[in-house]
Design a protein around this motif. Sequence first.
Motif, PDB file in Angstrom:
ATOM      1  N   THR A  72       5.477   0.625   0.874  1.00  0.00           N
ATOM      2  CA  THR A  72       5.213   0.061   2.187  1.00  0.00           C
ATOM      3  C   THR A  72       4.554  -1.297   2.014  1.00  0.00           C
ATOM      4  O   THR A  72       3.575  -1.426   1.291  1.00  0.00           O
ATOM      5  CB  THR A  72       4.278   0.973   3.002  1.00  0.00           C
ATOM      6  N   THR A  94       5.001  -5.302   9.695  1.00  0.00           N
ATOM      7  CA  THR A  94       4.880  -4.112   8.870  1.00  0.00           C
ATOM      8  C   THR A  94       6.262  -3.764   8.350  1.00  0.00           C
ATOM      9  O   THR A  94       7.219  -3.774   9.099  1.00  0.00           O
ATOM     10  CB  THR A  94       4.349  -2.925   9.688  1.00  0.00           C
ATOM     11  N   GLY A  95       6.350  -3.519   7.109  1.00  0.00           N
ATOM     12  CA  GLY A  95       7.667  -3.210   6.568  1.00  0.00           C
ATOM     13  C   GLY A  95       7.631  -1.983   5.697  1.00  0.00           C
ATOM     14  O   GLY A  95       6.612  -1.653   5.113  1.00  0.00           O
ATOM     15  N   GLU A  96       8.717  -1.339   5.629  1.00  0.00           N
ATOM     16  CA  GLU A  96       8.775  -0.139   4.803  1.00  0.00           C
ATOM     17  C   GLU A  96      10.146  -0.019   4.161  1.00  0.00           C
ATOM     18  O   GLU A  96      11.152  -0.307   4.774  1.00  0.00           O
ATOM     19  CB  GLU A  96       8.531   1.103   5.645  1.00  0.00           C
ATOM     20  N   TRP A 150       0.387 -10.181   6.465  1.00  0.00           N
ATOM     21  CA  TRP A 150      -0.722 -10.394   7.400  1.00  0.00           C
ATOM     22  C   TRP A 150      -0.760 -11.841   7.852  1.00  0.00           C
ATOM     23  O   TRP A 150      -0.649 -12.753   7.042  1.00  0.00           O
ATOM     24  CB  TRP A 150      -2.054 -10.045   6.737  1.00  0.00           C
ATOM     25  N   TYR A 155       3.008  -4.908   3.759  1.00  0.00           N
ATOM     26  CA  TYR A 155       2.431  -5.471   4.979  1.00  0.00           C
ATOM     27  C   TYR A 155       2.250  -6.967   4.793  1.00  0.00           C
ATOM     28  O   TYR A 155       1.795  -7.418   3.744  1.00  0.00           O
ATOM     29  CB  TYR A 155       1.064  -4.848   5.278  1.00  0.00           C
ATOM     30  N   ARG A 174       2.469   6.402   9.404  1.00  0.00           N
ATOM     31  CA  ARG A 174       2.873   7.428   8.451  1.00  0.00           C
ATOM     32  C   ARG A 174       2.187   7.248   7.101  1.00  0.00           C
ATOM     33  O   ARG A 174       2.130   8.169   6.314  1.00  0.00           O
ATOM     34  CB  ARG A 174       4.392   7.392   8.248  1.00  0.00           C
ATOM     35  N   ASN A 175       1.719   6.046   6.844  1.00  0.00           N
ATOM     36  CA  ASN A 175       1.181   5.778   5.513  1.00  0.00           C
ATOM     37  C   ASN A 175      -0.319   5.556   5.483  1.00  0.00           C
ATOM     38  O   ASN A 175      -0.853   5.120   4.491  1.00  0.00           O
ATOM     39  CB  ASN A 175       1.897   4.561   4.916  1.00  0.00           C
ATOM     40  N   ARG A 178       5.330  -7.355  32.009  1.00  0.00           N
ATOM     41  CA  ARG A 178       6.521  -8.122  31.631  1.00  0.00           C
ATOM     42  C   ARG A 178       7.777  -7.641  32.337  1.00  0.00           C
ATOM     43  O   ARG A 178       8.733  -8.390  32.488  1.00  0.00           O
ATOM     44  CB  ARG A 178       6.708  -8.048  30.111  1.00  0.00           C
ATOM     45  N   GLU A 236      13.807  -4.639  20.584  1.00  0.00           N
ATOM     46  CA  GLU A 236      13.383  -3.742  21.665  1.00  0.00           C
ATOM     47  C   GLU A 236      12.238  -4.387  22.440  1.00  0.00           C
ATOM     48  O   GLU A 236      11.393  -5.068  21.845  1.00  0.00           O
ATOM     49  CB  GLU A 236      12.915  -2.416  21.052  1.00  0.00           C
ATOM     50  N   LEU A 295       0.886  -3.414  29.474  1.00  0.00           N
ATOM     51  CA  LEU A 295       1.283  -4.792  29.149  1.00  0.00           C
ATOM     52  C   LEU A 295       2.788  -4.951  29.330  1.00  0.00           C
ATOM     53  O   LEU A 295       3.273  -5.963  29.822  1.00  0.00           O
ATOM     54  CB  LEU A 295       0.875  -5.148  27.719  1.00  0.00           C
ATOM     55  N   ARG A 296       3.515  -3.916  28.933  1.00  0.00           N
ATOM     56  CA  ARG A 296       4.962  -3.957  29.154  1.00  0.00           C
ATOM     57  C   ARG A 296       5.278  -3.982  30.648  1.00  0.00           C
ATOM     58  O   ARG A 296       6.238  -4.595  31.081  1.00  0.00           O
ATOM     59  CB  ARG A 296       5.640  -2.746  28.516  1.00  0.00           C
ATOM     60  N   GLN A 350       6.412  -5.834  14.869  1.00  0.00           N
ATOM     61  CA  GLN A 350       5.951  -5.753  16.249  1.00  0.00           C
ATOM     62  C   GLN A 350       4.890  -6.826  16.449  1.00  0.00           C
ATOM     63  O   GLN A 350       3.937  -6.916  15.680  1.00  0.00           O
ATOM     64  CB  GLN A 350       5.364  -4.375  16.558  1.00  0.00           C
ATOM     65  N   ALA A 401       2.883  -9.128  21.660  1.00  0.00           N
ATOM     66  CA  ALA A 401       3.470  -8.994  22.990  1.00  0.00           C
ATOM     67  C   ALA A 401       4.254  -7.688  23.132  1.00  0.00           C
ATOM     68  O   ALA A 401       4.859  -7.446  24.166  1.00  0.00           O
ATOM     69  CB  ALA A 401       4.385 -10.180  23.283  1.00  0.00           C
ATOM     70  N   GLY A 402       4.240  -6.871  22.089  1.00  0.00           N
ATOM     71  CA  GLY A 402       4.925  -5.578  22.170  1.00  0.00           C
ATOM     72  C   GLY A 402       6.405  -5.649  21.850  1.00  0.00           C
ATOM     73  O   GLY A 402       7.116  -4.663  21.973  1.00  0.00           O
ATOM     74  N   GLU A 403       6.884  -6.816  21.455  1.00  0.00           N
ATOM     75  CA  GLU A 403       8.293  -6.929  21.081  1.00  0.00           C
ATOM     76  C   GLU A 403       8.486  -6.304  19.705  1.00  0.00           C
ATOM     77  O   GLU A 403       7.688  -6.541  18.798  1.00  0.00           O
ATOM     78  CB  GLU A 403       8.722  -8.389  21.050  1.00  0.00           C
ATOM     79  N   ILE A 404       9.517  -5.521  19.588  1.00  0.00           N
ATOM     80  CA  ILE A 404       9.751  -4.818  18.328  1.00  0.00           C
ATOM     81  C   ILE A 404      11.105  -5.245  17.764  1.00  0.00           C
ATOM     82  O   ILE A 404      12.115  -5.173  18.451  1.00  0.00           O
ATOM     83  CB  ILE A 404       9.752  -3.292  18.533  1.00  0.00           C
ATOM     84  N   GLU A 421       0.858  -1.174   0.000  1.00  0.00           N
ATOM     85  CA  GLU A 421       0.000   0.000   0.000  1.00  0.00           C
ATOM     86  C   GLU A 421       0.900   1.230   0.000  1.00  0.00           C
ATOM     87  O   GLU A 421       2.078   1.138   0.223  1.00  0.00           O
ATOM     88  CB  GLU A 421      -0.871   0.027   1.252  1.00  0.00           C
ATOM     89  N   ALA A 445       5.576   2.877  10.348  1.00  0.00           N
ATOM     90  CA  ALA A 445       5.294   2.970   8.912  1.00  0.00           C
ATOM     91  C   ALA A 445       3.792   2.985   8.662  1.00  0.00           C
ATOM     92  O   ALA A 445       3.288   3.708   7.824  1.00  0.00           O
ATOM     93  CB  ALA A 445       5.922   1.779   8.196  1.00  0.00           C
ATOM     94  N   TRP A 446       3.083   2.178   9.448  1.00  0.00           N
ATOM     95  CA  TRP A 446       1.631   2.103   9.291  1.00  0.00           C
ATOM     96  C   TRP A 446       1.014   3.468   9.525  1.00  0.00           C
ATOM     97  O   TRP A 446       0.211   3.967   8.756  1.00  0.00           O
ATOM     98  CB  TRP A 446       1.070   1.088  10.286  1.00  0.00           C
ATOM     99  N   GLU A 503      -0.458  -0.691  25.703  1.00  0.00           N
ATOM    100  CA  GLU A 503       0.888  -1.199  25.455  1.00  0.00           C
ATOM    101  C   GLU A 503       1.795  -0.985  26.671  1.00  0.00           C
ATOM    102  O   GLU A 503       2.557  -1.863  27.074  1.00  0.00           O
ATOM    103  CB  GLU A 503       1.467  -0.498  24.214  1.00  0.00           C
TER     104      GLU A 503
END
Lengths: 266, 165
Positions: A161, A173-175, A165, A163, B82-83, B49, A250, B45-46, A191, A194-197, A153, B79-80, B42
């Motif tokens: 960009t 998500t990639g850009e 799914w 995505y 911003r786009n 942990r 992260e 939730l962090r 991401q 669980a919030g891991e990035i 998209e 990215a999501w 978020e």
Amino acid sequence: MRDEYRQDMDKVHAPAALVEKTRLLMREEAQKIQADKAQQAPQGPEPQAPVLAVANGGKKRTLRRVTSLAACLVVAAGVVGILLLNRGGDTIQTVLTPGQHVAEVQLQNGSLHFANSDNGPSIPFSVADSTRQEAGREAYLAYLGQPRLLEYEGFEEQSFTGYVWYSGMPLITGEINPESVTNDTGVFTYQNGAGEIVTLTLSAKGTLFDAQKANGEIDKKPVYTEYDGTNGVYLARFALSGISYQLAGESMEQETFVRLLATFFE
Amino acid sequence: MEQATHWRADPERLLEQHADMVYRIALAHTKNTADAEDVFQEVFLRLVRHSEDLQSEEHAKAWLIRVTANCAKTLLGSAWRRNTAPMVDETLPGGQEVRAGDESGVMAALQSLPDKYRIPLHLFYYEDLAVRQIADILQESETNIKTRLSRGRKRLQTLLKGSGL
């Protein structure tokens, strides 16, 4: 002015429904963590092939350049995604202590070894449950077999960009931004729930990270690793088959990052 | 010292205690209730942990503020984000989100400031944090924070004078 601002802000409260929903999510998360700790065998959900579709877009010449790089990224992205998806019940045991994040890393007999900074004995890690890794790999290979790899998209000028799914959820998500395309460099950020990035940077320029002196090795390949304690980010830089990689993790456990890192060398 | 040794984070208690603070900071960053709610969830939730890493009430509060700022930055820089554009306009004209009363106009004026002024001002004005603490949370030098606070105040005054408040 300060008092007026305080009076205004005093009227802003976290919605009760949000607090209650968050409380339930926190309990679920706590239970999941406890279950992970209690169980030795992995209990995560089976990986599923993603639902993918490609929309029409213009500028095909640029797209070809981008998709070739994106395909490379997606391979790594899928591995990362599957591992993140399967992280429940990690079998990795660690006794690493703070300050040991920058250390020599070696993959020996299927286990990662972190050497102590003072040249003490190395600490073995069991990398992952092999059956589970194999299941993830097979699922990902099936995913690769899909004719359409990316939904894209926001194709605007040279900005692309993508995505990926999983079961309708934007797990990855990639850009690739214009600058990145120009420099044959792609940046993907993932991401999970669980919030891991995880941020993966790839460059066709094999010398991109040469300026960083390697401080360890995995499978006899030089690797630079560091831990940014301030921001809680693990970082590794390495080159494989002429592609430079930078992997940043992260909000994740060290063990998870190590396991992700190891997958690039298998 | 003894107290710090035995202090143990209770995530649900911290949720009760700091829900408003986290929500306000998230809102100060995102200026949008939907995004603020995402950040809010978020962050907590962090917290679940990482609760074992927290050593005291003060540490927990500082951690929550810091992680809220980081999560908001991550969200806004994704990215999501911003786009894509929201299907419905969730913000008020001018970009400010004012769910509660905004009688004085200071909040709207502050929310119209750029991030680099708005966030330090919120932490200073509302959370009563010292310059050193703000600098630590935002990973900036104290001098930089002092400068931003000073310039932010001037901009705020200019905005309020311009609006006749």
